[in-house]
Design a protein around this motif. Structure first.
Motif, PDB file in Angstrom:
ATOM      1  N   TYR A   1       6.082  -7.137 -10.031  1.00 35.03           N
ATOM      2  CA  TYR A   1       5.295  -8.368  -9.878  1.00 35.03           C
ATOM      3  C   TYR A   1       4.598  -8.390  -8.520  1.00 35.03           C
ATOM      4  O   TYR A   1       3.401  -8.658  -8.421  1.00 35.03           O
ATOM      5  CB  TYR A   1       6.202  -9.579 -10.029  1.00 35.03           C
ATOM      6  CG  TYR A   1       5.458 -10.900 -10.030  1.00 35.03           C
ATOM      7  CD1 TYR A   1       4.798 -11.352 -11.175  1.00 35.03           C
ATOM      8  CD2 TYR A   1       5.391 -11.685  -8.880  1.00 35.03           C
ATOM      9  CE1 TYR A   1       4.101 -12.551 -11.182  1.00 35.03           C
ATOM     10  CE2 TYR A   1       4.699 -12.886  -8.870  1.00 35.03           C
ATOM     11  CZ  TYR A   1       4.057 -13.318 -10.026  1.00 35.03           C
ATOM     12  OH  TYR A   1       3.365 -14.505 -10.019  1.00 35.03           O
ATOM     13  N   LYS A   2       5.345  -8.081  -7.467  1.00 36.74           N
ATOM     14  CA  LYS A   2       4.762  -8.098  -6.116  1.00 36.74           C
ATOM     15  C   LYS A   2       3.800  -6.933  -5.925  1.00 36.74           C
ATOM     16  O   LYS A   2       2.713  -7.108  -5.355  1.00 36.74           O
ATOM     17  CB  LYS A   2       5.872  -8.059  -5.066  1.00 36.74           C
ATOM     18  CG  LYS A   2       5.369  -8.103  -3.632  1.00 36.74           C
ATOM     19  CD  LYS A   2       6.507  -8.283  -2.645  1.00 36.74           C
ATOM     20  CE  LYS A   2       7.013  -9.707  -2.660  1.00 36.74           C
ATOM     21  NZ  LYS A   2       8.006  -9.969  -1.585  1.00 36.74           N
ATOM     22  N   ILE A   3       4.183  -5.755  -6.402  1.00 38.44           N
ATOM     23  CA  ILE A   3       3.346  -4.569  -6.216  1.00 38.44           C
ATOM     24  C   ILE A   3       2.010  -4.721  -6.937  1.00 38.44           C
ATOM     25  O   ILE A   3       0.960  -4.312  -6.437  1.00 38.44           O
ATOM     26  CB  ILE A   3       4.087  -3.308  -6.707  1.00 38.44           C
ATOM     27  CG1 ILE A   3       5.292  -3.015  -5.793  1.00 38.44           C
ATOM     28  CG2 ILE A   3       3.156  -2.099  -6.737  1.00 38.44           C
ATOM     29  CD1 ILE A   3       6.229  -1.970  -6.342  1.00 38.44           C
ATOM     30  N   SER A   4       2.035  -5.330  -8.128  1.00 38.44           N
ATOM     31  CA  SER A   4       0.807  -5.514  -8.924  1.00 38.44           C
ATOM     32  C   SER A   4       0.082  -6.809  -8.590  1.00 38.44           C
ATOM     33  O   SER A   4      -0.877  -7.173  -9.274  1.00 38.44           O
ATOM     34  CB  SER A   4       1.143  -5.492 -10.415  1.00 38.44           C
ATOM     35  OG  SER A   4       1.885  -6.655 -10.792  1.00 38.44           O
ATOM     36  N   LYS A   5       0.542  -7.520  -7.539  1.00 41.09           N
ATOM     37  CA  LYS A   5      -0.051  -8.798  -7.117  1.00 41.09           C
ATOM     38  C   LYS A   5      -0.056  -9.816  -8.263  1.00 41.09           C
ATOM     39  O   LYS A   5      -1.048 -10.525  -8.489  1.00 41.09           O
ATOM     40  CB  LYS A   5      -1.457  -8.589  -6.566  1.00 41.09           C
ATOM     41  CG  LYS A   5      -1.487  -7.730  -5.294  1.00 41.09           C
ATOM     42  CD  LYS A   5      -2.901  -7.540  -4.778  1.00 41.09           C
ATOM     43  CE  LYS A   5      -2.931  -6.879  -3.397  1.00 41.09           C
ATOM     44  NZ  LYS A   5      -2.212  -5.597  -3.359  1.00 41.09           N
ATOM     45  N   GLY A   6       1.060  -9.848  -8.995  1.00 36.73           N
ATOM     46  CA  GLY A   6       1.238 -10.844 -10.050  1.00 36.73           C
ATOM     47  C   GLY A   6       0.696 -10.466 -11.407  1.00 36.73           C
ATOM     48  O   GLY A   6       0.813 -11.241 -12.360  1.00 36.73           O
ATOM     49  N   ALA A   7       0.121  -9.276 -11.538  1.00 36.97           N
ATOM     50  CA  ALA A   7      -0.454  -8.882 -12.829  1.00 36.97           C
ATOM     51  C   ALA A   7       0.616  -8.555 -13.863  1.00 36.97           C
ATOM     52  O   ALA A   7       0.387  -8.729 -15.077  1.00 36.97           O
ATOM     53  CB  ALA A   7      -1.381  -7.680 -12.634  1.00 36.97           C
TER      54      ALA A   7
ATOM     55  N   ASP B   1       4.705  -9.091 -14.911  1.00 40.09           N
ATOM     56  CA  ASP B   1       5.996  -9.748 -14.729  1.00 40.09           C
ATOM     57  C   ASP B   1       6.929  -9.205 -15.814  1.00 40.09           C
ATOM     58  O   ASP B   1       6.909  -9.664 -16.957  1.00 40.09           O
ATOM     59  CB  ASP B   1       5.836 -11.265 -14.850  1.00 40.09           C
ATOM     60  CG  ASP B   1       7.111 -12.015 -14.507  1.00 40.09           C
ATOM     61  OD1 ASP B   1       8.116 -11.362 -14.180  1.00 40.09           O
ATOM     62  OD2 ASP B   1       7.099 -13.263 -14.582  1.00 40.09           O
TER      63      ASP B   1
ATOM     64  N   TYR C   1       2.059  -1.357 -17.043  1.00 40.78           N
ATOM     65  CA  TYR C   1       2.154  -1.362 -15.574  1.00 40.78           C
ATOM     66  C   TYR C   1       1.987   0.048 -15.033  1.00 40.78           C
ATOM     67  O   TYR C   1       1.196   0.289 -14.109  1.00 40.78           O
ATOM     68  CB  TYR C   1       3.512  -1.951 -15.171  1.00 40.78           C
ATOM     69  CG  TYR C   1       3.885  -1.768 -13.717  1.00 40.78           C
ATOM     70  CD1 TYR C   1       3.173  -2.414 -12.704  1.00 40.78           C
ATOM     71  CD2 TYR C   1       4.970  -0.970 -13.356  1.00 40.78           C
ATOM     72  CE1 TYR C   1       3.526  -2.251 -11.363  1.00 40.78           C
ATOM     73  CE2 TYR C   1       5.340  -0.813 -12.022  1.00 40.78           C
ATOM     74  CZ  TYR C   1       4.607  -1.458 -11.031  1.00 40.78           C
ATOM     75  OH  TYR C   1       4.963  -1.294  -9.714  1.00 40.78           O
TER      76      TYR C   1
ATOM     77  N   ASP D   1       2.036   4.411  -6.236  1.00 37.73           N
ATOM     78  CA  ASP D   1       1.960   2.985  -5.928  1.00 37.73           C
ATOM     79  C   ASP D   1       2.964   2.176  -6.733  1.00 37.73           C
ATOM     80  O   ASP D   1       3.554   1.215  -6.234  1.00 37.73           O
ATOM     81  CB  ASP D   1       0.552   2.455  -6.195  1.00 37.73           C
ATOM     82  CG  ASP D   1      -0.478   3.011  -5.235  1.00 37.73           C
ATOM     83  OD1 ASP D   1      -0.082   3.459  -4.137  1.00 37.73           O
ATOM     84  OD2 ASP D   1      -1.674   3.017  -5.577  1.00 37.73           O
ATOM     85  N   SER D   2       3.168   2.544  -7.987  1.00 39.26           N
ATOM     86  CA  SER D   2       4.013   1.732  -8.870  1.00 39.26           C
ATOM     87  C   SER D   2       5.490   1.802  -8.512  1.00 39.26           C
ATOM     88  O   SER D   2       6.276   0.963  -8.951  1.00 39.26           O
ATOM     89  CB  SER D   2       3.814   2.157 -10.329  1.00 39.26           C
ATOM     90  OG  SER D   2       4.187   3.505 -10.530  1.00 39.26           O
TER      91      SER D   2
ATOM     92  N   TYR E   1       8.273  -2.393  -1.620  1.00 34.76           N
ATOM     93  CA  TYR E   1       7.377  -3.526  -1.406  1.00 34.76           C
ATOM     94  C   TYR E   1       7.299  -3.950   0.061  1.00 34.76           C
ATOM     95  O   TYR E   1       6.381  -4.666   0.462  1.00 34.76           O
ATOM     96  CB  TYR E   1       7.784  -4.713  -2.285  1.00 34.76           C
ATOM     97  CG  TYR E   1       9.098  -5.384  -1.930  1.00 34.76           C
ATOM     98  CD1 TYR E   1       9.187  -6.295  -0.874  1.00 34.76           C
ATOM     99  CD2 TYR E   1      10.245  -5.136  -2.672  1.00 34.76           C
ATOM    100  CE1 TYR E   1      10.379  -6.916  -0.558  1.00 34.76           C
ATOM    101  CE2 TYR E   1      11.445  -5.752  -2.359  1.00 34.76           C
ATOM    102  CZ  TYR E   1      11.506  -6.653  -1.301  1.00 34.76           C
ATOM    103  OH  TYR E   1      12.692  -7.263  -0.985  1.00 34.76           O
TER     104      TYR E   1
END
Length: 343
Positions: free
Chosen positions: A130-136, A138, A288, A296-297, A301
């Motif tokens: 959630y944090k890594i994808s800036k909320g995209a 969950d 994701y 990156d994934s 964080y």
């Protein structure tokens, strides 16, 4: 003089059993006492652990911090892995399963923080998608492990200078699991696996999940100067889905079966429609990874570089996904090959 104690949460599960194995292997045993923690001390897996030297089996209720505190008493080292309970997921939904695992994880790390003898905690988790994808994205079975990791790194916990977080990649045995098993076509002697992920897309695999988490954990504990306060990527190999399918076909042939695997990328919507809530859970995970760079994934964080098997010098010891598949007994492998239906 008493041996230092390693408390292993989930000792009868794949990761926990691997940790016990790593510290009781020839040439490695005799340096620690393993306290194998499990919710049921009478299972065949627990009975097997009781037969090992320098291993004791103890019951623990992860829903009770008092029980966890008792289980950790006098432990110098702790390995902890929690599960996203499938029965809760199926009966009450992903939110309830997430809340259950979050609560158990927090009981573990809070109890670890209150264990004066603790030198090193290894927490097995997953990246904060959630944090890594800036909320995209969950993803409940990812996010269920994050509150415990956040507590570990918080200033008030006092654990950041006594802990390492291990993020474990996909299991080598995944083709046994319903959403990964694929469609069996006995008359054509084919297994067609279909998930919403591009065939050229690459995924991090832990490889043999019954061995490799233990090898990572042993290496982490033996090198505190490298690993304290850091995140370790528990990956034995980065492979594409197409290569994964090729490995399955190679395994069929090496196991003497005239059978081969194929791969078909499906749409996210069709996967969710077919599999329902479970399809959404796994589909979101794969989306994701599909939409983000593999490096990156799996990032820390906090922004620190992630340690790898090469950094720890353990890469040559790790068992691959192919090793895991080749090492399965016939009953295990039949869940993948449906061998009995093509004989």
């Amino acid at each position: 003089m008493a041996l230092p104690i390693i408390a292993v949460v989930g000792a009868t599960g794949a990761q926990g059993a691997g940790v016990v194995s790593a510290f009781t292997a020839p040439g490695k045993s005799g340096n620690y006492h393993i306290r194998a923690l499990t919710s049921n001390t009478t299972t065949p897996a627990a009975e097997k652990l009781k037969a090992l030297s320098d291993v004791s089996v103890k019951s623990v209720d992860l829903n009770s911090i008092e029980s966890v505190l008792d289980a950790f008493r006098d432990a110098s080292y702790i390995f902890a892995n929690t599960i996203f309970h499938p029965e809760t997921f199926m009966s009450q939904g992903p939110k309830a399963a997430q809340e259950r695992e979050e609560g158990q994880g927090l009981n573990i790390v809070r109890a670890a923080a209150q264990t004066p003898s603790l030198k090193h905690l290894v927490w097995s988790g997953l990246p904060d998608a959630y944090k890594i994808s800036k909320g995209a994205f969950d993803i409940p079975h990812f996010q269920s492990k994050i509150p415990a990791e956040q507590f570990i790194w918080s200033k008030e916990s006092g654990l950041s200078e006594r802990s390492t977080v291990l993020h474990v990649g996909l299991y080598g045995s995944n083709p046994q699991r319903p959403l990964w098993q694929g469609v069996h076509v006995p008359v054509a002697k084919k297994l067609l696996i279909t998930v919403p992920f591009p065939p050229e897309g690459e995924l991090h695999f832990i490889g043999d999940e019954t061995i490799n988490p233990g090898l990572f954990t042993r290496s982490i504990i033996e090198q505190p100067e490298k690993t304290i306060g850091r995140v370790v990527l528990g990956s034995a190999e980065l492979i594409s889905c197409q290569r994964w399918i090729e490995i399955l076909t190679e395994v069929f042939k090496e196991r003497g079966q005239d059978f081969e695997a194929g791969y078909l990328e499906c749409t996210y919507s069709s996967f969710v429609t077919f599999w329902g809530p479970s399809g959404k859970e796994i589909g979101d995970m794969l989306q994701y990874w599909a939409k983000m760079d593999p490096a990156d994934s799996w990032q820390d964080y906090r922004g620190f570089p992630v340690l790898t098997a090469a950094d720890l010098g353990v890469e040559k010891e790790l068992r691959s996904t192919k090793d895991r598949l080749l090492g399965m007994n016939e009953e295990e492998f039949d869940l993948i090959s449906r061998a009995s239906s093509i004989k």
